[in-house]
Write a protein that holds these residues in place. Structure first.
Motif, PDB file in Angstrom:
ATOM      1  N   THR A 188     -20.042  15.033  -9.449  1.00 14.37           N
ATOM      2  CA  THR A 188     -20.798  14.749  -8.235  1.00 14.37           C
ATOM      3  C   THR A 188     -20.032  13.713  -7.431  1.00 14.37           C
ATOM      4  OG1 THR A 188     -22.089  12.997  -9.289  1.00 14.37           O
ATOM      5  CG2 THR A 188     -23.023  15.225  -9.331  1.00 14.37           C
ATOM      6  N   GLY A 189     -20.204  13.768  -6.125  1.00 17.65           N
ATOM      7  CA  GLY A 189     -19.459  12.844  -5.293  1.00 17.65           C
ATOM      8  C   GLY A 189     -20.156  12.529  -3.991  1.00 17.65           C
ATOM      9  N   THR A 190     -19.554  11.593  -3.284  1.00 20.51           N
ATOM     10  CA  THR A 190     -20.001  11.213  -1.947  1.00 20.51           C
ATOM     11  C   THR A 190     -18.778  11.119  -1.062  1.00 20.51           C
ATOM     12  OG1 THR A 190     -21.802   9.902  -2.898  1.00 20.51           O
ATOM     13  CG2 THR A 190     -21.212   9.445  -0.599  1.00 20.51           C
ATOM     14  N   VAL A 191     -18.833  11.778   0.091  1.00 17.12           N
ATOM     15  CA  VAL A 191     -17.737  11.728   1.051  1.00 17.12           C
ATOM     16  C   VAL A 191     -17.665  10.305   1.617  1.00 17.12           C
ATOM     17  CG1 VAL A 191     -16.867  12.636   3.247  1.00 17.12           C
ATOM     18  CG2 VAL A 191     -17.996  14.165   1.607  1.00 17.12           C
ATOM     19  N   ILE A 192     -16.468   9.718   1.652  1.00 15.79           N
ATOM     20  CA  ILE A 192     -16.310   8.362   2.180  1.00 15.79           C
ATOM     21  C   ILE A 192     -15.481   8.310   3.457  1.00 15.79           C
ATOM     22  CG2 ILE A 192     -16.650   7.214  -0.032  1.00 15.79           C
ATOM     23  CD1 ILE A 192     -13.574   6.886  -0.199  1.00 15.79           C
ATOM     24  N   GLU A 193     -14.723   9.376   3.736  1.00 13.67           N
ATOM     25  CA  GLU A 193     -13.908   9.391   4.950  1.00 13.67           C
ATOM     26  C   GLU A 193     -13.631  10.816   5.374  1.00 13.67           C
ATOM     27  OE1 GLU A 193      -9.507   7.915   6.569  1.00 13.67           O
ATOM     28  OE2 GLU A 193     -10.017   7.616   4.471  1.00 13.67           O
ATOM     29  N   VAL A 194     -13.736  11.060   6.673  1.00 12.14           N
ATOM     30  CA  VAL A 194     -13.332  12.325   7.272  1.00 12.14           C
ATOM     31  C   VAL A 194     -12.536  11.958   8.512  1.00 12.14           C
ATOM     32  CG1 VAL A 194     -14.073  14.478   8.351  1.00 12.14           C
ATOM     33  CG2 VAL A 194     -15.375  13.541   6.433  1.00 12.14           C
TER      34      VAL A 194
ATOM     35  N   HIS B 183      -4.198  19.221   9.004  1.00 20.29           N
ATOM     36  CA  HIS B 183      -5.570  19.698   8.814  1.00 20.29           C
ATOM     37  C   HIS B 183      -6.631  18.593   8.761  1.00 20.29           C
ATOM     38  CE1 HIS B 183      -4.103  23.738   8.152  1.00 20.29           C
ATOM     39  NE2 HIS B 183      -3.184  23.230   7.366  1.00 20.29           N
ATOM     40  N   GLY B 184      -6.229  17.347   8.607  1.00 16.51           N
ATOM     41  CA  GLY B 184      -7.185  16.252   8.524  1.00 16.51           C
ATOM     42  C   GLY B 184      -7.353  15.746   7.101  1.00 16.51           C
ATOM     43  N   VAL B 185      -8.091  14.666   6.973  1.00 13.60           N
ATOM     44  CA  VAL B 185      -8.279  13.979   5.690  1.00 13.60           C
ATOM     45  C   VAL B 185      -9.748  14.027   5.303  1.00 13.60           C
ATOM     46  CG1 VAL B 185      -8.104  11.756   4.496  1.00 13.60           C
ATOM     47  CG2 VAL B 185      -6.352  12.410   6.173  1.00 13.60           C
ATOM     48  N   ILE B 186     -10.004  14.402   4.056  1.00 14.71           N
ATOM     49  CA  ILE B 186     -11.348  14.285   3.479  1.00 14.71           C
ATOM     50  C   ILE B 186     -11.192  13.516   2.179  1.00 14.71           C
ATOM     51  CG2 ILE B 186     -13.363  15.466   2.542  1.00 14.71           C
ATOM     52  CD1 ILE B 186     -12.577  17.898   4.279  1.00 14.71           C
ATOM     53  N   ARG B 187     -11.837  12.350   2.110  1.00 15.87           N
ATOM     54  CA  ARG B 187     -11.809  11.540   0.889  1.00 15.87           C
ATOM     55  C   ARG B 187     -13.234  11.389   0.383  1.00 15.87           C
ATOM     56  NH1 ARG B 187     -10.229   6.247   1.948  1.00 15.87           N
ATOM     57  NH2 ARG B 187      -9.591   5.966  -0.207  1.00 15.87           N
ATOM     58  N   ALA B 188     -13.356  11.278  -0.935  1.00 19.70           N
ATOM     59  CA  ALA B 188     -14.677  11.132  -1.551  1.00 19.70           C
ATOM     60  C   ALA B 188     -14.555  10.308  -2.819  1.00 19.70           C
ATOM     61  CB  ALA B 188     -15.264  12.510  -1.879  1.00 19.70           C
ATOM     62  N   GLU B 189     -15.673   9.718  -3.215  1.00 23.63           N
ATOM     63  CA  GLU B 189     -15.791   9.105  -4.537  1.00 23.63           C
ATOM     64  C   GLU B 189     -16.353  10.192  -5.442  1.00 23.63           C
ATOM     65  OE1 GLU B 189     -14.810   6.172  -5.699  1.00 23.63           O
ATOM     66  OE2 GLU B 189     -14.069   5.606  -3.723  1.00 23.63           O
ATOM     67  N   LEU B 190     -15.681  10.480  -6.542  1.00 21.35           N
ATOM     68  CA  LEU B 190     -16.103  11.542  -7.457  1.00 21.35           C
ATOM     69  C   LEU B 190     -16.396  10.965  -8.833  1.00 21.35           C
ATOM     70  CD1 LEU B 190     -16.398  14.648  -8.028  1.00 21.35           C
ATOM     71  CD2 LEU B 190     -14.028  14.545  -8.831  1.00 21.35           C
ATOM     72  N   TRP B 191     -17.498  11.424  -9.416  1.00 19.26           N
ATOM     73  CA  TRP B 191     -17.875  11.071 -10.775  1.00 19.26           C
ATOM     74  C   TRP B 191     -17.910  12.359 -11.584  1.00 19.26           C
ATOM     75  CZ3 TRP B 191     -19.989   9.219  -6.362  1.00 19.26           C
ATOM     76  CH2 TRP B 191     -19.884   7.850  -6.164  1.00 19.26           C
ATOM     77  N   LEU B 192     -17.018  12.478 -12.565  1.00 17.29           N
ATOM     78  CA  LEU B 192     -17.048  13.651 -13.443  1.00 17.29           C
ATOM     79  C   LEU B 192     -18.158  13.477 -14.463  1.00 17.29           C
ATOM     80  CD1 LEU B 192     -13.253  14.275 -14.198  1.00 17.29           C
ATOM     81  CD2 LEU B 192     -14.725  15.478 -12.567  1.00 17.29           C
ATOM     82  N   LEU B 193     -18.879  14.552 -14.721  1.00 15.29           N
ATOM     83  CA  LEU B 193     -19.895  14.493 -15.770  1.00 15.29           C
ATOM     84  C   LEU B 193     -19.204  14.359 -17.120  1.00 15.29           C
ATOM     85  CD1 LEU B 193     -22.291  17.365 -14.645  1.00 15.29           C
ATOM     86  CD2 LEU B 193     -22.614  14.915 -14.353  1.00 15.29           C
TER      87      LEU B 193
END
Length: 192
Positions: free
Chosen positions: A182-188, A87-97
């Motif tokens: 909140t996060g930011t996608v870093i790789e797709v 299905h592919g790779v989705i990576r992100a940097e995540l910051w939990l509140l």
């Protein structure tokens, strides 16, 4: 033994250019097999992520070897990686509140069992966020503590609903309506 056969078959499918983040190669895995260090050989093979894209069938060999050695954590990771190969790779940097800002009070398990909702920028006809479900794997740690941050991998319940996601895109994690991270996608990466 079957484990050696499975790992040898898997090693035969890996190009010499594939390396782990730590610089390990398929030659290293073969050397560990020669010394009957099966678990280490499996770990090296499972970490070969640069220089090639493994197929689901390759992951099946590693899953079977891990199951035969009763390495449930490794088998779980290999099953996750097999899913990503399809299905592919989705990576992100995540910051939990932090809990003081409405975030979780319990840690997020790292092994892909939590299925939170995600706002990836899509909207319903009424203009509300169209939240999407995805399992979450926390990289390199067994769990993500409240208020902490880490790199994560996402396995969408419906991958087609995530097709427009791009590196640099902001995303938010929800459990119900409130934002808990909140996060930011870093790789797709799309599948082969």
């Amino acid at each position: 033994m079957d484990v050696v056969r499975l790992l040898t078959e898997a090693a035969d499918l890996v190009p010499a250019t594939a390396v782990t983040e730590a610089g390990g190669t398929v030659a290293d895995a073969r050397e560990y097999l020669e010394y009957n260090e099966w678990e280490v050989a499996l770990d090296v093979l499972a970490d070969l992520d640069e220089g090639w894209q493994p197929t689901p069938q390759w992951w099946d060999l590693l899953i079977e070897a891990a199951d035969l050695m009763w390495l449930t954590g490794t088998a779980t990771w290999c099953r996750w990686a097999r899913w990503e190969s399809i299905h592919g790779v989705i990576r992100a940097e995540l910051w939990l509140l932090p809990p003081s800002e409405g975030g979780r009070t319990a840690a997020v398990p790292g092994n892909g069992v939590l299925r939170p909702l995600w706002d990836v920028g899509q909207r319903t006809a009424a203009g509300h966020p169209d939240l999407r479900v995805a399992r979450m794997w926390v990289e390199y740690v067994p769990e993500l503590a409240p208020g902490a941050s880490s790199t994560i991998r996402l396995a969408p319940l419906v991958p087609s609903g995530w097709r427009g996601v791009q590196p640099g895109q902001p995303i938010t994690m929800h459990e119900g309506v409130p934002v808990v991270g909140t996060g930011t996608v870093i790789e797709v990466r799309t599948p082969v």
